[in-house]
Each structure stands twice: as C-alpha cells, then as structure tokens.
Scaffold this active site. Structure first.
Site, short mmCIF file in Angstrom:
data_model
loop_
_atom_site.label_atom_id
_atom_site.label_comp_id
_atom_site.label_asym_id
_atom_site.label_seq_id
_atom_site.Cartn_x
_atom_site.Cartn_y
_atom_site.Cartn_z
N THR A 1 1.03 -56.79 -23.08
CA THR A 1 2.14 -57.67 -22.68
C THR A 1 1.76 -59.15 -22.61
O THR A 1 2.64 -60.01 -22.64
CB THR A 1 2.71 -57.23 -21.32
N ASP A 2 0.45 -59.45 -22.50
CA ASP A 2 0.07 -60.86 -22.29
C ASP A 2 0.53 -61.78 -23.41
O ASP A 2 0.94 -62.92 -23.17
CB ASP A 2 -1.46 -60.98 -22.14
N THR B 1 -2.09 -52.55 -22.23
CA THR B 1 -2.13 -51.72 -21.02
C THR B 1 -1.47 -50.37 -21.23
O THR B 1 -1.89 -49.37 -20.65
CB THR B 1 -1.42 -52.49 -19.87
N SER C 1 -4.26 -57.59 -25.55
CA SER C 1 -3.50 -58.55 -26.35
C SER C 1 -3.99 -60.00 -26.31
O SER C 1 -3.68 -60.77 -27.21
CB SER C 1 -2.01 -58.46 -26.06
N1 ASP Z 1 -3.91 -57.55 -20.42
C1 ASP Z 1 -3.02 -56.56 -20.98
C2 ASP Z 1 -2.80 -56.88 -22.45
O1 ASP Z 1 -2.03 -57.77 -22.73
C3 ASP Z 1 -1.74 -56.58 -20.25
C4 ASP Z 1 -0.72 -55.59 -20.71
O2 ASP Z 1 -0.77 -55.02 -21.78
O3 ASP Z 1 0.25 -55.39 -19.93
O4 ASP Z 1 -3.39 -56.23 -23.29
#
Ligand code: ASP
Length: 324
Positions: free
Chosen positions: A88-89, A12, A56
C-alpha cells in the site's frame, strides 16, 4: 465464465512473520487466492501469477514495466479483467502509472492490505475478494484503473494513501470514491477514462519533486536542477511559492519542464486569482506548466512518462490539461 487474472507484486497482503522480527513478503498469488473460500463458488474463474514479491517502497519503474506487460498479456490471453495485489505504501503511484499507460476498457483493479495475513482482522482477503468482484463486473469497464480497499472503489487518478495504519487509509480527497461494494456488488458512478494512453517508458528520466515550504529561497531547486530532466513543484495553497524562489523556478523552467501542483492535497491549481510574485499567475507566465488537479506524486509520474516519450512543451501542457 468470467475469467479474472490475479497478478501479485508483494506488499503486506502477502507478508508473513520473519525470524529477525516483523513481517516481509512471503506468500504467492495462489496462496492469496486460496485463502478466500468465497472465490471457489463465485462463478469467476481465477488465474493467479506471482510477478514480484516486493515491499512496495522498493517497487521501481522496471517492475512496473513488467507489470504493464503482464497485464497486456493476460488480457490478450482472454482474461476479462485483472487484479493486481501490491503493497500500500506506493500503491497510489503504481496504480496511477498503469492508469496513464494501460490501453483497455477491461477492468484493471489494484488492491492491497493494511493488516498482514496473521494479524487479527486482516483485511487482505476481503480486499482481494472485493477487487475480484469489481474486476468481474461489467460496470467497472472503461473507468480507467481502479483501486479497491475497505469496500470502496477509487479512481487511480484521485486516490491517495492518507493514513499510515487505518484500514480506511485510502481516500480520494475532493472527489470521494467512485463507489462502494454493497452486499458484494460494486455500485459505481461513471468517470471517463483519460485517453489516449501514453507509452510505457523505455528509459528513466530523473524528475525532481519539491515540496515548497515557508522560507524556501529556491537554493535546493537551483542546486538540483542541472541534474534533472523535469521538476514538479508541490507548491503551497493554490499553486504559490515564496517570492525569493521565483528566479530559481524561472531558471529551471527555461531549461526543463516544470509542473505546478499543490501540497494541499485536494483541488486544482489556480490560474487567474493571485497576481503577486510567486503566485500562480506569475509562475504560469514564466513558462511553468499547470498541474491541473493532480496530486504531486501523480504529476511526477505523468511528467516522467511525457519526458521519457520526448514530449514537446505544448504536449506537456495539453496532457496535463486532461486532468482538470
Ligand atoms: N510496507 C508495506 C508495503 O507497501 C505496506 C503495505 O503493503 O500495506 O509493501
């Protein structure tokens, strides 16, 4: 001058709106760095490299192998620390795998963002700035891989994503963060890194992760076990499974390494409190490995590294014991 290498993996923090709706990875490492004017006069020299541009959930073991090699190359090339930007995932998993395999006292800091760059209150620039400041600080040396978001510094060994949307999604249940950034400087308490580092895996064993729930009779584990090279049980409470599941666990443990962790999300697996069928005493006596205080997701990665390295049964137990 301190030199920090920023390696971008996507997430993200690097996303932009797409015509089909929503956001998707788009920005490279240079753009992420260029969005932070404070970095220009910070006395830190930044090099930026885009390794991947992935959401991710799609980061895999080959991507982490490439990231591991890139971190080693940057440090060998004179970088004083490395910052990885990542979705973050699965950030907690990638950070833990690096923690278990990167062999350096230099700070390696993983960061990301909960709000994309075009959202009001985007947290990416603040998180990246805090991560760079942490990586450039000698107090962050020899602490293992760190995760910095929301002005908090967490040990990769402890951190989990515990909220789907909050900028304060990353927490270290049971231990708390290692420190905070105050007025831009990290204030950290010490944590001995877990050593020696394990080799980055050359192959990809299949490690099953089973969340145990009320009424589980073990049939899912029994059906899956023949296709597995190892299994992690995210058991209930202090490390317990229903009595009906015990034969399936024992059968699996006789063939492959099975590691006992807890789905509770914080605290160690017990060793000597409960003595009923399916309790920790019962399961450990049947050859199941004690998962120490590791979160099930991290235990799965540690077992992956050990099985890929051909670790013997005693070695599996000894390495997990480092995470008590
Ligand atoms: N769906 C995103 C990822 O993990 C969420 C994020 O990066 O906050 O790529």
């Amino acid at each position: 001058m301190t030199r920090i290498s920023v390696l971008a993996m996507g997430g993200t923090i690097a996303m932009a709106p797409v015509a089909t709706g929503g956001v998707a990875p788009a920005l490279d490492a240079e753009s992420l760095v260029a969005a932070i004017p404070e970095l220009a006069g910070s006395g830190v020299e930044i090099t930026a490299r885009t390794l991947r541009s992935l959401p991710s959930p799609s980061v895999g073991f080959d991507d982490l192998k490439a990231l591991h090699a890139a971190i080693a190359a940057e440090l060998a090339d004179g970088a004083d620390g490395v910052v990885v930007t990542h979705g973050t995932d699965t950030l907690e998993e990638s950070a833990f795998l690096l923690d278990a395999t990167v062999d350096t006292p230099a700070p390696v800091v993983v960061t990301g963002a909960m709000r994309h760059p075009t959202a009001a209150g985007a947290d990416g620039p603040a998180n990246l700035l805090a991560a760079v400041r942490t990586a450039a600080d000698t107090a962050a040396r020899d602490l293992g891989v760190l995760v910095v978001l929301n002005d908090e510094v967490h040990a990769a060994r402890h951190v989990v994503k515990a909220h789907t949307t909050s900028p304060a999604a990353f927490v270290s249940p049971g231990t708390g963060p290692l420190g905070l950034l105050v007025e831009g400087a990290p204030a950290l308490r010490r944590l001995a890194p877990v050593r020696p580092a394990l080799p980055i895996p050359a192959n990809t064993p299949r490690i099953g992760l089973f969340t145990i729930s009320l009424g589980d009779d073990g049939e899912v584990l029994r059906l899956a076990a023949p296709a597995l090279d190892g299994a992690v049980l995210a058991a209930v409470g202090g490390g317990h499974v229903p009595a009906a599941m015990v034969p399936a666990v024992a059968e699996a443990a006789a063939r492959i390494p099975v590691v006992l962790t807890s789905r509770a999300g914080a605290g160690p697996v017990l060793t000597g409190t409960y003595g009923y069928p399916g309790s920790e005493i019962d399961l450990l006596a049947r050859g199941v490995h004690h998962g120490a205080a590791l979160h099930p997701l991290k235990a799965r990665l540690l077992l992956h590294l050990l099985v890929a390295d051909g670790a013997a049964r005693e070695q599996v137990g000894a390495v997990f014991a480092r995470y008590r």
